[in-house]
Design a protein around this motif. Sequence first.
Motif, PDB file in Angstrom:
ATOM      1  N   MET A 109       9.495   3.543   8.654  1.00  0.00           N
ATOM      2  CA  MET A 109      10.156   2.246   8.601  1.00  0.00           C
ATOM      3  C   MET A 109      10.238   1.654  10.005  1.00  0.00           C
ATOM      4  SD  MET A 109      13.983   1.439   7.102  1.00  0.00           S
ATOM      5  CE  MET A 109      14.832   2.409   8.394  1.00  0.00           C
ATOM      6  N   ALA A 110       9.921   0.372  10.146  1.00  0.00           N
ATOM      7  CA  ALA A 110       9.982  -0.286  11.451  1.00  0.00           C
ATOM      8  C   ALA A 110      11.433  -0.392  11.911  1.00  0.00           C
ATOM      9  CB  ALA A 110       9.356  -1.671  11.370  1.00  0.00           C
ATOM     10  N   THR A 111      11.740   0.122  13.097  1.00  0.00           N
ATOM     11  CA  THR A 111      13.131   0.194  13.543  1.00  0.00           C
ATOM     12  C   THR A 111      13.389  -0.402  14.924  1.00  0.00           C
ATOM     13  OG1 THR A 111      12.787   2.393  14.517  1.00  0.00           O
ATOM     14  CG2 THR A 111      13.529   2.309  12.216  1.00  0.00           C
ATOM     15  N   LEU A 112      12.371  -0.592  15.750  1.00  0.00           N
ATOM     16  CA  LEU A 112      12.622  -0.880  17.156  1.00  0.00           C
ATOM     17  C   LEU A 112      13.229  -2.264  17.394  1.00  0.00           C
ATOM     18  CD1 LEU A 112       9.573   0.825  18.910  1.00  0.00           C
ATOM     19  CD2 LEU A 112      11.769   1.798  18.155  1.00  0.00           C
ATOM     20  N   TYR A 113      12.657  -3.307  16.819  1.00  0.00           N
ATOM     21  CA  TYR A 113      13.253  -4.625  17.003  1.00  0.00           C
ATOM     22  C   TYR A 113      14.638  -4.726  16.356  1.00  0.00           C
ATOM     23  CZ  TYR A 113       9.357  -6.802  19.449  1.00  0.00           C
ATOM     24  OH  TYR A 113       8.413  -7.140  20.412  1.00  0.00           O
ATOM     25  N   PRO A 114      14.876  -4.142  15.177  1.00  0.00           N
ATOM     26  CA  PRO A 114      16.244  -4.147  14.648  1.00  0.00           C
ATOM     27  C   PRO A 114      17.254  -3.446  15.558  1.00  0.00           C
ATOM     28  CG  PRO A 114      14.702  -3.692  12.888  1.00  0.00           C
ATOM     29  CD  PRO A 114      13.909  -3.684  14.158  1.00  0.00           C
ATOM     30  N   MET A 115      16.843  -2.369  16.219  1.00  0.00           N
ATOM     31  CA  MET A 115      17.760  -1.685  17.131  1.00  0.00           C
ATOM     32  C   MET A 115      18.111  -2.575  18.318  1.00  0.00           C
ATOM     33  SD  MET A 115      16.377   2.268  17.120  1.00  0.00           S
ATOM     34  CE  MET A 115      17.652   2.803  18.271  1.00  0.00           C
ATOM     35  N   ILE A 116      17.113  -3.270  18.863  1.00  0.00           N
ATOM     36  CA  ILE A 116      17.375  -4.187  19.978  1.00  0.00           C
ATOM     37  C   ILE A 116      18.317  -5.301  19.536  1.00  0.00           C
ATOM     38  CG2 ILE A 116      16.327  -5.941  21.463  1.00  0.00           C
ATOM     39  CD1 ILE A 116      13.807  -4.164  21.552  1.00  0.00           C
ATOM     40  N   ALA A 117      18.024  -5.900  18.382  1.00  0.00           N
ATOM     41  CA  ALA A 117      18.852  -7.007  17.900  1.00  0.00           C
ATOM     42  C   ALA A 117      20.277  -6.546  17.625  1.00  0.00           C
ATOM     43  CB  ALA A 117      18.236  -7.599  16.627  1.00  0.00           C
ATOM     44  N   GLY A 118      20.425  -5.360  17.053  1.00  0.00           N
ATOM     45  CA  GLY A 118      21.753  -4.842  16.773  1.00  0.00           C
ATOM     46  C   GLY A 118      22.573  -4.621  18.029  1.00  0.00           C
ATOM     47  N   ALA A 119      21.925  -4.119  19.069  1.00  0.00           N
ATOM     48  CA  ALA A 119      22.623  -3.920  20.337  1.00  0.00           C
ATOM     49  C   ALA A 119      23.056  -5.260  20.927  1.00  0.00           C
ATOM     50  CB  ALA A 119      21.727  -3.167  21.318  1.00  0.00           C
ATOM     51  N   GLU A 120      22.189  -6.270  20.821  1.00  0.00           N
ATOM     52  CA  GLU A 120      22.524  -7.585  21.345  1.00  0.00           C
ATOM     53  C   GLU A 120      23.660  -8.233  20.560  1.00  0.00           C
ATOM     54  OE1 GLU A 120      18.792  -9.637  21.223  1.00  0.00           O
ATOM     55  OE2 GLU A 120      18.248  -9.018  23.264  1.00  0.00           O
ATOM     56  N   PHE A 140       0.830  -1.211   0.000  1.00  0.00           N
ATOM     57  CA  PHE A 140       0.000   0.000   0.000  1.00  0.00           C
ATOM     58  C   PHE A 140       0.858   1.252   0.000  1.00  0.00           C
ATOM     59  CE2 PHE A 140       1.117  -0.253   4.395  1.00  0.00           C
ATOM     60  CZ  PHE A 140       0.970   1.004   4.920  1.00  0.00           C
ATOM     61  N   HIS A 141       2.022   1.182   0.614  1.00  0.00           N
ATOM     62  CA  HIS A 141       2.991   2.275   0.586  1.00  0.00           C
ATOM     63  C   HIS A 141       4.362   1.643   0.771  1.00  0.00           C
ATOM     64  CE1 HIS A 141       5.276   5.842   1.558  1.00  0.00           C
ATOM     65  NE2 HIS A 141       4.235   6.595   1.272  1.00  0.00           N
ATOM     66  N   PRO A 142       5.294   1.872  -0.153  1.00  0.00           N
ATOM     67  CA  PRO A 142       6.580   1.159  -0.107  1.00  0.00           C
ATOM     68  C   PRO A 142       7.335   1.302   1.208  1.00  0.00           C
ATOM     69  CG  PRO A 142       6.322   2.275  -2.206  1.00  0.00           C
ATOM     70  CD  PRO A 142       5.183   2.722  -1.331  1.00  0.00           C
ATOM     71  N   ILE A 143       7.365   2.507   1.772  1.00  0.00           N
ATOM     72  CA  ILE A 143       8.138   2.721   2.997  1.00  0.00           C
ATOM     73  C   ILE A 143       7.436   2.117   4.203  1.00  0.00           C
ATOM     74  CG2 ILE A 143       9.001   4.484   4.587  1.00  0.00           C
ATOM     75  CD1 ILE A 143       9.495   6.276   2.159  1.00  0.00           C
ATOM     76  N   TYR A 144       6.149   2.354   4.328  1.00  0.00           N
ATOM     77  CA  TYR A 144       5.440   1.940   5.532  1.00  0.00           C
ATOM     78  C   TYR A 144       5.247   0.430   5.607  1.00  0.00           C
ATOM     79  CZ  TYR A 144       4.392   6.943   5.361  1.00  0.00           C
ATOM     80  OH  TYR A 144       4.486   8.313   5.266  1.00  0.00           O
ATOM     81  N   ALA A 145       5.481  -0.289   4.512  1.00  0.00           N
ATOM     82  CA  ALA A 145       5.329  -1.740   4.508  1.00  0.00           C
ATOM     83  C   ALA A 145       6.618  -2.468   4.862  1.00  0.00           C
ATOM     84  CB  ALA A 145       4.839  -2.210   3.138  1.00  0.00           C
ATOM     85  N   MET A 146       7.715  -1.750   5.074  1.00  0.00           N
ATOM     86  CA  MET A 146       8.985  -2.394   5.394  1.00  0.00           C
ATOM     87  C   MET A 146       8.935  -3.018   6.790  1.00  0.00           C
ATOM     88  SD  MET A 146      11.819   0.217   3.909  1.00  0.00           S
ATOM     89  CE  MET A 146      12.003   0.443   2.131  1.00  0.00           C
ATOM     90  N   THR A 147       9.500  -4.210   6.898  1.00  0.00           N
ATOM     91  CA  THR A 147       9.484  -4.931   8.164  1.00  0.00           C
ATOM     92  C   THR A 147      10.890  -5.062   8.744  1.00  0.00           C
ATOM     93  OG1 THR A 147       9.600  -7.023   6.975  1.00  0.00           O
ATOM     94  CG2 THR A 147       7.410  -6.223   7.577  1.00  0.00           C
ATOM     95  N   GLY A 148      10.943  -5.504   9.992  1.00  0.00           N
ATOM     96  CA  GLY A 148      12.187  -5.525  10.738  1.00  0.00           C
ATOM     97  C   GLY A 148      13.325  -6.348  10.155  1.00  0.00           C
ATOM     98  N   PRO A 149      13.091  -7.570   9.649  1.00  0.00           N
ATOM     99  CA  PRO A 149      14.217  -8.389   9.180  1.00  0.00           C
ATOM    100  C   PRO A 149      15.063  -7.725   8.094  1.00  0.00           C
ATOM    101  CG  PRO A 149      12.289  -9.754   9.494  1.00  0.00           C
ATOM    102  CD  PRO A 149      11.835  -8.335   9.685  1.00  0.00           C
ATOM    103  N   GLY A 150      14.430  -7.062   7.139  1.00  0.00           N
ATOM    104  CA  GLY A 150      15.188  -6.366   6.106  1.00  0.00           C
ATOM    105  C   GLY A 150      15.979  -5.200   6.662  1.00  0.00           C
ATOM    106  N   VAL A 151      15.410  -4.524   7.633  1.00  0.00           N
ATOM    107  CA  VAL A 151      16.096  -3.410   8.281  1.00  0.00           C
ATOM    108  C   VAL A 151      17.319  -3.920   9.035  1.00  0.00           C
ATOM    109  CG1 VAL A 151      15.881  -1.561   9.988  1.00  0.00           C
ATOM    110  CG2 VAL A 151      13.959  -2.072   8.449  1.00  0.00           C
ATOM    111  N   LEU A 152      17.158  -5.024   9.749  1.00  0.00           N
ATOM    112  CA  LEU A 152      18.271  -5.587  10.507  1.00  0.00           C
ATOM    113  C   LEU A 152      19.404  -6.014   9.584  1.00  0.00           C
ATOM    114  CD1 LEU A 152      19.590  -6.545  13.105  1.00  0.00           C
ATOM    115  CD2 LEU A 152      18.232  -8.641  12.950  1.00  0.00           C
ATOM    116  N   GLN A 153      19.083  -6.619   8.453  1.00  0.00           N
ATOM    117  CA  GLN A 153      20.130  -7.040   7.528  1.00  0.00           C
ATOM    118  C   GLN A 153      20.918  -5.844   7.009  1.00  0.00           C
ATOM    119  OE1 GLN A 153      21.288 -10.021   6.959  1.00  0.00           O
ATOM    120  NE2 GLN A 153      22.851  -9.115   5.638  1.00  0.00           N
TER     121      GLN A 153
END
Length: 258
Positions: free
Chosen positions: A196-207, A163-176
Amino acid sequence: MAVREYGNAGTIGVLTPQANTTVEPELWSLLPAHWSMLNARLTSDKDTIEKRLVDYTTKFTETSGQFANAPVDVLAAACTGASYLIGGAEEAKRVDEVQTARGLPFLTAALASVAALREMGAKKIALLTPYPESLNEKSTPYWESFGFEVVAKSGPALETEAFHPIYAMTGPGVLQAYRELSRSGADAVLMLGTGMATLYPMIAGAEEGLIPSVSCNVALVWGCVQCKPWEELSGHDLEGWTTGKLWRERLELMFPAG
């Protein structure tokens, strides 16, 4: 100040782009105890994303008027792309206009991110971007105008059928993309945009021990709860914000990882 049932520590009046589905969930997850937020939608009938974003900035003062006499403590524009397109000097004028009209601090997500990067001591930054190239080419000069050196840029593939390219992005792609940028030699990764969804990627990156990161939504809430103009933002346990220590429990309760 009269006691409020909700938001007794403070209430943020947030201006959100009309189709953005990420700002409210992420901000609610980030808000500390006894903080609340009200949301008003920035709207535009322009026919391109660039024209809409610029149009939003002309309506900051008008849209913030939707809060009327609600007990709002700070105002925020949860939109970064607009800042790149109008540039830092014009953005400063729009911020001053709102602060004068409303008598409250007004933060844009981009300026809050500048303050957060400075607090982190970052000089070289890598941009994790959800944008099409038409916006990417505008974003780099914006960050460079504040003295940062952009050393790398990457992001998830645009979901063109969504529906919208940016708002449909999910965490796994962001983390990669975060993992890739951590090898860039940057001091920090800045996760651009508020859609863009960022919160779970930020947690995973810190870990995982990746280089420090901050997203525009995290920077925005970190700034708003200080209730100060963006030039005065500092401290306030920024590391707790960027690693998720201060908000992970709320995120996992409200939006458990899939």
